[in-house]
Every structure is written in structure tokens, then in C-alpha cells.
Design an enzyme around this catalytic site. Sequence first.
Site, mmCIF file in Angstrom:
data_model
loop_
_atom_site.group_PDB
_atom_site.id
_atom_site.type_symbol
_atom_site.label_atom_id
_atom_site.label_comp_id
_atom_site.label_asym_id
_atom_site.label_seq_id
_atom_site.Cartn_x
_atom_site.Cartn_y
_atom_site.Cartn_z
ATOM 1 N N GLY A 14 4.189 4.043 41.433
ATOM 2 C CA GLY A 14 3.168 4.890 40.821
ATOM 3 C C GLY A 14 2.097 5.291 41.819
ATOM 4 N N MET A 16 -1.178 4.645 41.845
ATOM 5 C CA MET A 16 -2.006 3.507 42.248
ATOM 6 C C MET A 16 -1.180 2.469 42.985
ATOM 7 S SD MET A 16 -5.262 3.634 41.673
ATOM 8 C CE MET A 16 -5.736 1.905 41.629
ATOM 9 N N THR A 81 -3.996 -2.177 35.175
ATOM 10 C CA THR A 81 -3.552 -1.314 34.087
ATOM 11 C C THR A 81 -4.538 -1.410 32.935
ATOM 12 O OG1 THR A 81 -1.265 -1.811 34.710
ATOM 13 C CG2 THR A 81 -1.617 -0.756 32.577
ATOM 14 N N THR A 82 -5.053 -0.271 32.474
ATOM 15 C CA THR A 82 -5.992 -0.283 31.354
ATOM 16 C C THR A 82 -5.259 -0.053 30.044
ATOM 17 O OG1 THR A 82 -6.471 2.081 31.644
ATOM 18 C CG2 THR A 82 -7.883 0.518 32.809
ATOM 19 N N ALA A 106 -9.136 -5.892 35.559
ATOM 20 C CA ALA A 106 -10.213 -5.030 36.048
ATOM 21 C C ALA A 106 -10.049 -3.611 35.524
ATOM 22 C CB ALA A 106 -10.247 -5.024 37.575
ATOM 23 N N HIS A 136 -11.146 12.065 33.591
ATOM 24 C CA HIS A 136 -9.985 11.622 34.358
ATOM 25 C C HIS A 136 -8.925 12.713 34.418
ATOM 26 C CE1 HIS A 136 -11.794 7.664 33.733
ATOM 27 N NE2 HIS A 136 -11.011 7.219 34.702
ATOM 28 N N LYS A 140 -3.627 10.545 32.627
ATOM 29 C CA LYS A 140 -4.103 9.223 32.196
ATOM 30 C C LYS A 140 -3.683 8.991 30.743
ATOM 31 C CE LYS A 140 -8.162 6.234 31.961
ATOM 32 N NZ LYS A 140 -7.390 5.098 32.519
ATOM 33 N N THR A 147 -12.897 1.734 31.947
ATOM 34 C CA THR A 147 -14.224 1.683 32.575
ATOM 35 C C THR A 147 -15.313 2.028 31.579
ATOM 36 O OG1 THR A 147 -13.276 2.284 34.710
ATOM 37 C CG2 THR A 147 -15.640 2.601 34.451
#
Length: 248
Positions: A14, A16, A81-82, A106, A136, A140, A147
Site C-alpha cells: 500500500g 503507507m 490503520t484507522t 496511532a 483527506h 481514504k 486523527t
Amino acid sequence: MTKKISVIINGANGKMGSETVIAVNNDPALELVASLNRHDDLGKTIRETRANCVIDFTSPQAAFQNTKIIIENNAHPIIGTTGLSSQQIAELQELAMQKKLGGLIAPNFSIGAVLMMHFSREAAAFFPDVEIIEMHHEKKKDAPSGTAIKTAELIAENLDASLKQTINCEESHPGALGAKYKDIPIHSVRLPGLVAHQQVIFGGHSETLTIRHDSIHRKCFMPGVVLACKKVAALNQLVYGLEHIVFQ
């Protein structure tokens, strides 16, 4: 010679994940022992490599189960990962506590973003009226962003809700005033050309205060990821937010 910290990156293909592969390979204290993707066996790879930590940049649908696998196999999870719910985070923290295993979830690995959240929490003591706008890229998967949710939680800890002004505004179109989390409006924007941006706007008596952070490239997240790899083993619990490492 100091032994290197062995690292697995899950979701390595990916956007990131690919940046993380470069960052880990470029740090002399770290050793990349496996780059995994959707169809790889995460648990088996942890056991075979005996990796110290696993960085996860996958999808909101996979992150919860991935984190459980990481903890169950005694590696330190570093989850970027959110999309994890509060209930899921609490369950993972309980599992890590049972094993006395340190880890990190995080919402944002940017040091600048962590400072933005920290300053917003401090400002909330003086400005109880606040809204968040997060922006974003169009791919996403979740909204609001992790965040923005974390920022709202930190702000809510430090403001006196009884001092907030009453907003007498009726939405002619539902959602025009944003979604509320912890009674703080959050507005999400998803557009091509963006990376990750957030502004927190505080309203006061004849003044406003805006605290803004802009991520121009995903490279800005890498110092936080590398720092987490080096610090997570010193933790004895699964913490939520990079500030637990930055402000140690």
C-alpha cells in the site's frame, strides 16, 4: 554490536506500507524481516521470524483481527490503520494487558500532527467553542479520520462544556453542520489532490484561533513510525496515540 529490532510490515504494497518499507530499510537500528500483504499468513510469519514488532497499514476491516494475531503471537503491534472502534481498542488493550505486552495504535504518525492535537487540547481550556475540519484524499476508507476523532477526545478532556455558546442554527440539509463526536462538530472532506490535513478552529470573544496541520507527503509519517519501532518494547501496555511515545 547492538542487535537490530526485527520488523514485519503488514500491508507493505500500500501507499503507507511502501513508504514504511523504505524507512525501515534506511534505519540502521531496524531490520525488515518480512513484507506481507492480504493473502500472507501473518501469525505464521511472526512465529517463523520471531519479529520484535509488526507495523500494520492494511484496512479498517482487517486491522482488528490483525492486531489480535500480533498480540497472540507475542509481537509488539504498531497499528497505523484507522477505523477501529472504541470498543475494539478497549478489547485489544485488555488482550495486551493480559500478556503485559507493549504496543501502539496511532491515528497519526506525524510528529507535527501530534503537536497539533496537543496544542488543541491546551487551547480547549480557554476556548470551549470549537469545530474540526479534516481533509483527506479521495481513497481514504473512513470518515471522520482517526486523527479527528482523537483530537476531539483530547479537546473534550480539557474543556468546560457548560461554557459553550448555544448555536441556534437549523440545518436545511441534514449534516450541514457536521457530525458530532464528544459534542464537537467534525467536517470531513474527501478530494483528489489532498493527502492529510486538519484544522481546529476555536471561537472566542471577537477572535478565533486556528491550529492547522498539513501532511504534504506520506514521508512525514515515517519518523513517527521509526520512533515507535524503537520505543514500543519499553511499554507494558497497548497505548492509543503517538503522544504516549513522543512525550515519554
